[in-house]
Design an enzyme around this catalytic site. Structure first.
Site, PDB file in Angstrom:
ATOM      1  CE  LYS A  22      -1.688   1.715   4.078  1.00  0.00           C
ATOM      2  NZ  LYS A  22      -1.171   3.173   4.152  1.00  0.00           N
ATOM      3  CG  ASN A  23       2.633   2.864   3.523  1.00  0.00           C
ATOM      4  OD1 ASN A  23       1.583   3.116   3.544  1.00  0.00           O
ATOM      5  ND2 ASN A  23       3.282   2.549   4.657  1.00  0.00           N
ATOM      6  CB  CYS A 118      -3.619  10.801  12.044  1.00  0.00           C
ATOM      7  SG  CYS A 118      -2.104  10.024  12.397  1.00  0.00           S
ATOM      8  NE  ARG A 123       1.537  10.197  10.461  1.00  0.00           N
ATOM      9  CZ  ARG A 123       1.043   9.168   9.697  1.00  0.00           C
ATOM     10  NH1 ARG A 123       0.035   8.582   9.855  1.00  0.00           N
ATOM     11  NH2 ARG A 123       1.786   8.540   8.595  1.00  0.00           N
ATOM     12  CG  ASP A 307       3.957   1.459   9.479  1.00  0.00           C
ATOM     13  OD1 ASP A 307       3.524   2.205  10.312  1.00  0.00           O
ATOM     14  OD2 ASP A 307       3.977   1.452   8.048  1.00  0.00           O
ATOM     15  NE  ARG A 399      -6.465   4.662   6.072  1.00  0.00           N
ATOM     16  CZ  ARG A 399      -5.552   5.256   6.852  1.00  0.00           C
ATOM     17  NH1 ARG A 399      -5.939   5.694   8.039  1.00  0.00           N
ATOM     18  NH2 ARG A 399      -4.563   5.842   6.067  1.00  0.00           N
TER      19      ARG A 399
HETATM   20  C1  UD1 Z   1       5.092   6.746   6.453  1.00  0.00           C
HETATM   21  C2  UD1 Z   1       4.357   5.651   6.321  1.00  0.00           C
HETATM   22  C3  UD1 Z   1       3.765   4.863   7.529  1.00  0.00           C
HETATM   23  C4  UD1 Z   1       5.098   4.939   8.665  1.00  0.00           C
HETATM   24  C5  UD1 Z   1       6.061   5.920   8.465  1.00  0.00           C
HETATM   25  C6  UD1 Z   1       7.314   5.751   9.090  1.00  0.00           C
HETATM   26  C7  UD1 Z   1       3.286   5.910   4.068  1.00  0.00           C
HETATM   27  C8  UD1 Z   1       1.565   6.352   3.554  1.00  0.00           C
HETATM   28  N1  UD1 Z   1       3.026   5.758   5.547  1.00  0.00           N
HETATM   29  O1  UD1 Z   1       4.262   7.851   6.979  1.00  0.00           O
HETATM   30  O2  UD1 Z   1       2.969   3.903   7.501  1.00  0.00           O
HETATM   31  O3  UD1 Z   1       4.512   4.541   9.696  1.00  0.00           O
HETATM   32  O4  UD1 Z   1       6.438   6.285   7.079  1.00  0.00           O
HETATM   33  O5  UD1 Z   1       7.978   4.638   8.523  1.00  0.00           O
HETATM   34  O6  UD1 Z   1       3.945   5.749   3.525  1.00  0.00           O
HETATM   35  N2  UD1 Z   1       7.637  14.645  10.507  1.00  0.00           N
HETATM   36  C9  UD1 Z   1       7.633  15.922  11.021  1.00  0.00           C
HETATM   37  N3  UD1 Z   1       7.279  16.726   9.829  1.00  0.00           N
HETATM   38  C10 UD1 Z   1       7.104  16.211   8.495  1.00  0.00           C
HETATM   39  C11 UD1 Z   1       7.142  14.892   8.310  1.00  0.00           C
HETATM   40  C12 UD1 Z   1       7.360  14.088   9.146  1.00  0.00           C
HETATM   41  O7  UD1 Z   1       7.845  16.339  12.119  1.00  0.00           O
HETATM   42  O8  UD1 Z   1       7.032  17.286   7.539  1.00  0.00           O
HETATM   43  C13 UD1 Z   1       7.640  13.477  11.579  1.00  0.00           C
HETATM   44  C14 UD1 Z   1       6.509  12.745  11.817  1.00  0.00           C
HETATM   45  O9  UD1 Z   1       5.385  13.317  12.933  1.00  0.00           O
HETATM   46  C15 UD1 Z   1       7.021  11.617  12.414  1.00  0.00           C
HETATM   47  C16 UD1 Z   1       8.307  11.205  11.871  1.00  0.00           C
HETATM   48  O10 UD1 Z   1       8.803  12.646  11.245  1.00  0.00           O
HETATM   49  O11 UD1 Z   1       7.175  11.723  13.798  1.00  0.00           O
HETATM   50  C17 UD1 Z   1       8.337  10.532  10.679  1.00  0.00           C
HETATM   51  O12 UD1 Z   1       7.287  10.551   9.816  1.00  0.00           O
HETATM   52  P1  UD1 Z   1       7.295  10.133   8.297  1.00  0.00           P
HETATM   53  O13 UD1 Z   1       8.447   9.208   8.043  1.00  0.00           O
HETATM   54  O14 UD1 Z   1       7.409  11.267   7.457  1.00  0.00           O
HETATM   55  O15 UD1 Z   1       5.998   9.321   7.922  1.00  0.00           O
HETATM   56  P2  UD1 Z   1       5.094   9.332   6.912  1.00  0.00           P
HETATM   57  O16 UD1 Z   1       5.580   9.484   5.498  1.00  0.00           O
HETATM   58  O17 UD1 Z   1       3.843  10.293   7.238  1.00  0.00           O
END
Ligand code: UD1
Length: 419
Positions: A22-23, A118, A123, A307, A399
């Site tokens: 999915k991701n 969420c 996030r 995850d 989902r």
């Molecule tokens: C993706 C995955 C999710 C997985 C996560 C970590 C998808 C659709 N989702 O989520 O399943 O759990 O990677 O492996 O692929 N952060 C910030 N600012 C930002 C972006 C991130 O502070 O602009 C923080 C987030 O709050 C979190 C950390 O960085 O604490 C990591 O998040 P991130 O790697 O970006 O996760 P996602 O891409 O949202």
């Protein structure tokens, strides 16, 4: 709202086929916005998040033809697409923010709903925005929307992320593909889904190379017609591996890449699972006695995936002693713990560390799903609890897990969906 009724304890045995990731599929679909030529994506998982992304692309004007089994999508974009990603679509799935990078890169403007928080944490998207800004995007946040534009093509530059983010890395790579000149992105996330993205883009003529956590992109004018198959879902793989380990199971898990789940397999081996690995399948047998593990820590790839944290917590509830898990990625990702406690689990949480007393005789109860991975942990726990459990709000599972109840029923789990 659909519920699952599960009667445990279950013995599991048989074969299970892993679906597309999915991701990865979500990000590849978002990246198709860069194309004028047709793109065919195969091995899409049939899950709700993919439908949401397909609807988002359609709302922007992409023409999408799905195969009968809905696993292959042919996407053909008009020369000009709409650039408005509405709140009604973005609010149901945070990954919708991934359309921002391609829209700004290809059409030089976008109005994308700002994704909300969420259950598992705040996030924010600050890293997405600041990286795109460095490439030339200007933006304002007004009335819940990111109003973004650029003066023509984005311009390659050097970007260094202060923290590793999967989504921000993906958005930036996609945007830089069509930028003028060279982009160097440092401190990137290097999860397998990101490598799937750059493989896909390179197949379409992008010029992307890697050196450790640094991604080097030479912008191209356009991308070519492409046919690509999405990688297998490593989290679904890991979930079934935990299912086998926890329930003295005997499973053959097919259609996967064992390299993408190596770290988690090592944890399961430590817990006592017997694992045989082949090129694209795994044979796994659960032990009679599960060994406890201290100091499980989630980390960016190649560390233990966040995850997989909830599933490993269920496993540790059944281990023969005390274990601990530290969650290093999201600030509020122990929502499953209080539901597991309703089954009898002994879990103590201090800040981002959970201490789990094993040897628990779990007893079935009524449970509430809170997010995708927490929900699958409840399914695993119900499978090894005595008696009946009801899991509410399984739309969270829908989902991201394709046909989960069918796959589980086939390997011996007594599971029913109640409408
Ligand atoms: C993706 C995955 C999710 C997985 C996560 C970590 C998808 C659709 N989702 O989520 O399943 O759990 O990677 O492996 O692929 N952060 C910030 N600012 C930002 C972006 C991130 O502070 O602009 C923080 C987030 O709050 C979190 C950390 O960085 O604490 C990591 O998040 P991130 O790697 O970006 O996760 P996602 O891409 O949202």
């Amino acid at each position: 709202m659909d519920k699952f009724l599960i009667e445990g304890p279950c013995k599991i045995k048989g074969k299970v086929k892993i679906s597309g990731a999915k991701n990865s599929a979500l990000v590849l679909l978002a990246a198709t916005l860069l194309f004028e030529k047709p793109v065919t994506l195969k091995n899409l998982p049939r899950v709700r998040d993919i439908n949401t992304m397909l609807n988002l692309l359609k709302s922007l004007g992409s023409k999408i033809t799905l195969s009968k089994d809905r696993k292959t999508a042919r996407i053909q974009n008009k020369k000009k697409l709409k650039t408005f990603a509405s709140y009604s679509l973005v609010k149901t799935m945070r990954a919708s923010i991934l359309v921002l990078g391609p829209l700004i890169s290809k059409f030089h403007k976008s109005t994308t709903s700002y994704p909300g928080g969420c259950n598992i944490g705040l996030r924010p998207v600050n890293y997405h925005l600041s990286a795109l800004k460095k490439l030339g995007m200007k933006y304002q946040i007004k009335k819940g929307y990111i109003h973004a534009k650029s003066n023509g093509r984005l311009l390659g530059t050097t970007i260094k992320f202060s923290k590793i983010s999967v989504g921000a890395t993906e958005n930036t790579i996609i945007a830089a593909c069509l930028a003028r000149g060279k982009t160097i992105i440092k401190n990137c996330a290097i999860e397998p889904e990101i490598k799937d993205l750059t493989n896909f883009l390179n197949c379409a003529g992008a010029k992307i190379t890697w050196k450790g956590r640094t991604c080097l992109i030479t912008g191209v004018n356009s991308l070519n017609e492409t046919d690509y198959s999405v990688m297998a879902d490593r989290i679904e793989t890991g979930t079934f591996c935990v299912a086998a380990t926890i329930a003295q199971g005997d499973l053959e898990i097919q259609n996967l890449n064992p390299k993408n789940i190596k770290t988690e397999l090592n944890i399961l081996k430590k817990a006592g699972a017997k694992i045989r690995v082949f090129e694209n399948k795994i044979f796994i047998k659960g032990p009679k006695v599960i060994k406890p593990i201290k100091n499980i820590k989630t980390k960016e790839w190649p560390g233990i995936a966040t995850d997989m944290q909830s599933q490993l917590m269920v496993l540790m509830c059944k281990a023969n002693g005390e274990s601990s898990i530290t969650e290093n990625i999201f600030e509020n990702r122990f929502l499953h713990a209080s539901e597991l406690q309703r089954l009898g689990a002994k879990i103590k949480i201090i800040n981002n560390k959970a201490t789990i007393q094993g040897n628990t005789k779990l007893i079935g109860a009524e449970l509430m799903s809170s997010d995708l991975r927490a929900s699958v942990a409840l399914v695993l726990a119900a499978m090894v609890s005595r008696g009946k459990s009801t899991i509410n709000r399984v739309y969270h599972l829908d989902r991201g897990y394709e046909n989960i109840e069918k796959k589980l029923r086939k390997i011996g789990v007594k599971i029913k969906r109640l409408k």
